[in-house]
Design a protein around this motif. Structure first.
Motif, short mmCIF file in Angstrom:
data_model
loop_
_atom_site.label_atom_id
_atom_site.label_comp_id
_atom_site.label_asym_id
_atom_site.label_seq_id
_atom_site.Cartn_x
_atom_site.Cartn_y
_atom_site.Cartn_z
N ARG A 1 37.54 42.96 42.28
CA ARG A 1 36.43 42.77 42.20
C ARG A 1 35.55 43.26 40.85
N GLY A 2 36.18 44.22 40.28
CA GLY A 2 35.88 44.73 38.87
C GLY A 2 35.31 43.72 37.89
N ALA A 3 34.75 43.99 36.97
CA ALA A 3 34.32 43.12 35.99
C ALA A 3 34.46 44.02 34.41
N TYR A 4 35.25 43.46 33.42
CA TYR A 4 35.46 43.93 32.24
C TYR A 4 34.83 43.26 31.13
N ILE A 5 34.29 43.92 30.22
CA ILE A 5 34.25 43.38 28.83
C ILE A 5 35.45 43.30 28.02
N ALA A 6 35.89 41.93 27.82
CA ALA A 6 37.15 41.79 27.22
C ALA A 6 36.98 41.55 25.36
N CYS B 1 40.06 46.52 27.41
CA CYS B 1 38.93 45.97 27.87
C CYS B 1 38.22 47.40 28.59
N VAL B 2 36.94 47.04 28.68
CA VAL B 2 35.87 48.05 29.05
C VAL B 2 35.57 47.62 30.54
N ARG B 3 35.47 48.71 31.23
CA ARG B 3 34.97 48.32 32.58
C ARG B 3 33.52 48.40 32.87
N VAL B 4 32.92 47.54 33.19
CA VAL B 4 31.48 47.34 33.83
C VAL B 4 31.39 48.37 35.03
N MET B 5 30.99 49.34 34.95
CA MET B 5 30.93 50.41 36.08
C MET B 5 29.60 50.37 37.20
N GLY B 6 28.71 50.36 36.41
CA GLY B 6 27.43 50.32 37.34
C GLY B 6 26.16 49.72 36.35
N ALA B 7 25.49 49.08 37.05
CA ALA B 7 24.15 48.42 36.46
C ALA B 7 23.00 48.48 37.09
N GLY B 8 21.86 48.34 36.38
CA GLY B 8 20.51 48.41 37.13
C GLY B 8 19.77 47.65 36.22
N GLU B 9 18.78 46.93 36.90
CA GLU B 9 17.57 46.43 36.18
C GLU B 9 16.37 46.46 36.93
N ALA B 10 15.22 46.56 36.34
CA ALA B 10 13.92 46.69 36.68
C ALA B 10 12.84 46.45 35.83
N GLU C 1 28.09 47.78 20.27
CA GLU C 1 28.51 49.10 19.50
C GLU C 1 29.16 50.07 20.71
N ALA C 2 28.60 49.88 21.77
CA ALA C 2 29.09 50.62 23.12
C ALA C 2 30.62 50.33 23.17
N VAL C 3 30.87 49.12 23.27
CA VAL C 3 32.26 48.68 23.34
C VAL C 3 33.05 49.22 22.24
N ARG C 4 32.61 48.99 20.97
CA ARG C 4 33.50 49.76 19.93
C ARG C 4 33.57 51.33 19.99
N GLN C 5 32.55 51.91 20.62
CA GLN C 5 32.96 53.28 20.96
C GLN C 5 33.99 53.51 21.90
N LEU C 6 33.88 52.63 23.13
CA LEU C 6 34.99 52.85 24.12
C LEU C 6 36.45 52.51 23.72
N ARG C 7 36.37 51.71 22.58
CA ARG C 7 37.71 51.10 21.95
C ARG C 7 38.09 52.08 20.91
N SER C 8 37.38 52.96 20.68
CA SER C 8 37.53 53.87 19.49
C SER C 8 37.60 53.11 18.10
#
Lengths: 134, 390
Positions: free
Chosen positions: B6-11, B232-241, B344-351
């Motif tokens: 059920r997880g989602a990942y940025i590929a 891949c980078v895991r989408v661990m949590g999200a919120g919107e308001a 850029e967050a994905v670049r950081q998490l992929r080093s």
């Protein structure tokens, strides 16, 4: 300070009475007869409680500057009028409304300054509410 | 379906390398970034079954943006989303893509964002219900709304123009390492304060850049992610308001991130002190100051003091941010920079960030999008992203 333009204001049909008031030199605030909320901007119903029983009441026209910005790079028809003041004025009835503060030195304006509403008219019959410091 | 599924990942992610694109249409830029993200993920167009883009293409006479674009890109989808919240829209859409994947609506969702305001400036159409009360006072584009927020923040908390300038300085220190950045010169606090005043208290260098371009990302299910060779980078949590003027009772000193942030942290089961890197929407310097406070990285009102002494500067600041140079210096494509924050967050998490600004052992990143105008109405979206092994 150059006089500011008074552009035509397109509006939704439910706000016709409000803008007729402005043309006549009267600022009418929408109030909900159901829950008592002052509704800004006017829309013919109360988004607070959902009631359509709203009425327009004359406002005091008095308020305080809640925040302001001196614009040095105007856009559109305001180009050439710089510097001029765009402000949020907190009406004594509560709502904080966007407007211009005119007639004084922009650099001496402060948050908390007391202001009073004035009506300005364009050559083609358009009208706007603005404020001057008291 | 197992829990992991059920997880989602940025590929895959892609940022268009150009900042001025006079010869291409906006749909074509969407296509280029879409193909770039597909190549990065190692996926084919036929693998995509979800598509999300905002409504900024402004097609006439019929504004069916996402539908027109799905056909244009040749996508066959079982999930579409055209949420329009301005600059935060792509961040919102990553969250929506993750939710759609969790619900089994699609397996691989493409998010694209693009525009070309540098080559073809357009103005917003009048006609919204609130426009009669906001568009007539001579606001200097989007700047004045943010200026009203900055002035009030200064009044309530003693924030200074020099503190706001620290945001630009930190972004410029990062941008010098990015060959694609629109502005690559390092600037000082003094240079920010000496730049022309646009709408007080915001100077020209308190504002983001205006650039053509775009970006894209691909969100996939765990089943798809496991078949791909790229990290891949895991989408661990999200919120919107959403926060708006609320019948005239608006607040100018906080953003909807005060709601979306805690939602995202709770969903991910982490707290602000766990975060290694942040991509914070930086339309204007004040946007960053208020967002840092609203997300809980410091107390409300302390944002100005927090950013002094290089707190935002990578790799060793307390809260390294926007290591591509951000909207301040690198890119704000289409006047809406949400996608660049995700990239850029994905670049950081992929080093894969530029070595000079790569945060060591970056395992947990936060992305915050701020769309609309914090001086009137706005939508925040917060994502918590984790390295694949997190």
């Amino acid at each position: 300070m150059t006089a500011l333009p008074v552009p035509e204001v397109p509006h939704l049909r439910e706000a016709e009475a409000f803008w007729s008031g402005i043309a006549a030199g009267e600022f009418l605030l929408e109030r909900c007869r159901g829950c008592g909320a002052v509704v800004w901007y006017p829309r013919g119903f109360c988004p607070s409680c959902g009631s359509s029983d709203v009425t327009l009441e004359p406002a005091s026209g008095e308020g305080t500057v809640y925040s302001f910005s001196v614009v040095h790079r105007g856009a559109g028809e305001y180009r050439g009028c710089e510097p001029y003041v765009v402000a949020y004025v907190e009406l004594d009835e509560g709502p904080r409304i966007l407007t211009n503060v005119v007639g004084g030195d922009p650099d001496s304006l402060v948050i908390g300054a007391r202001v009073r509403m004035v009506f300005e008219r364009g050559p083609d019959g358009s009208a706007l509410y603005r404020f001057t410091t008291v | 379906m197992t829990e992991a599924d059920r997880g989602a990942y940025i590929a895959g992610v892609f940022e268009h390398p150009r900042r001025e694109i006079p010869e291409l249409s906006t749909p074509r830029i969407h296509a280029e970034v879409a193909f770039g993200a597909l190549a990065d993920a190692g996926l084919d167009r036929s693998d995509i079954d979800g598509y999300l883009c905002d409504g900024s293409q402004n097609f006439r006479p019929v504004a069916f943006g996402v539908l027109s674009m799905a056909e244009y890109l040749g996508l066959e989808c079982t999930y579409l989303d055209s949420t329009e919240t301005g600059g935060s829209a792509p961040v919102v859409q990553v969250a929506h893509a993750a939710a759609a994947i969790a619900a089994g609506k699609c397996q691989a969702a493409l998010v694209t964002s693009a525009g070309r305001p540098r080559s073809a400036p357009t103005s917003f159409e009048r006609g919204s219900p609130e426009g009669s009360y906001e568009d007539v006072w001579g606001m200097s584009g989007a700047v004045t709304g943010y200026a009203l927020s900055a002035q009030r923040h200064m009044h309530e908390f003693g924030t200074t123009s020099a503190q706001l300038a620290e945001v630009k300085v930190a972004a410029s220190l990062h941008a010098q390492h990015n060959p694609n950045a629109f502005l690559r010169d390092v600037v000082s606090v003094e240079e920010v304060l000496e730049s022309p005043m646009v709408s007080s208290p915001l100077h020209r260098l308190d504002c983001c850049v205006v650039t053509d371009g775009g970006g894209a990302c691909i969100v996939v299910s765990g089943a798809v992610a496991r078949k791909l060779s790229r990290p891949c980078v895991r989408v661990m949590g999200a919120g919107e308001a959403v926060r708006h003027s609320d019948l005239g009772r608006l607040s100018l000193t906080s953003t909807a991130a005060a709601v979306s942030g805690p939602m995202a942290f709770a969903a991910a089961g982490v707290s602000p002190r766990d975060i290694d890197y942040v991509s914070l929407y930086d339309s204007f310097t004040i946007t960053v100051i208020e967002t840092i406070e609203d997300l809980g990285f410091c107390e409300k009102g302390e944002g100005g003091r927090f950013v002094m002494d290089g707190a935002l500067v990578a790799p060793h600041g307390r809260l390294p941010f926007n290591t591509d140079g951000g909207g301040m210096c690198n890119n704000h494509p289409g006047n809406r920079g949400g996608i660049t924050k995700v990239v850029e967050a994905v670049r950081q998490l992929r080093s894969e960030a530029f070595p000079a600004v790569q945060v060591p052992d970056c395992g947990l990143a936060l992305v915050n999008g701020t769309g609309g105008n914090i001086g009137t109405r706005m939508a925040s979206a917060t994502l918590i992203l984790g390295r694949g092994d997190a």
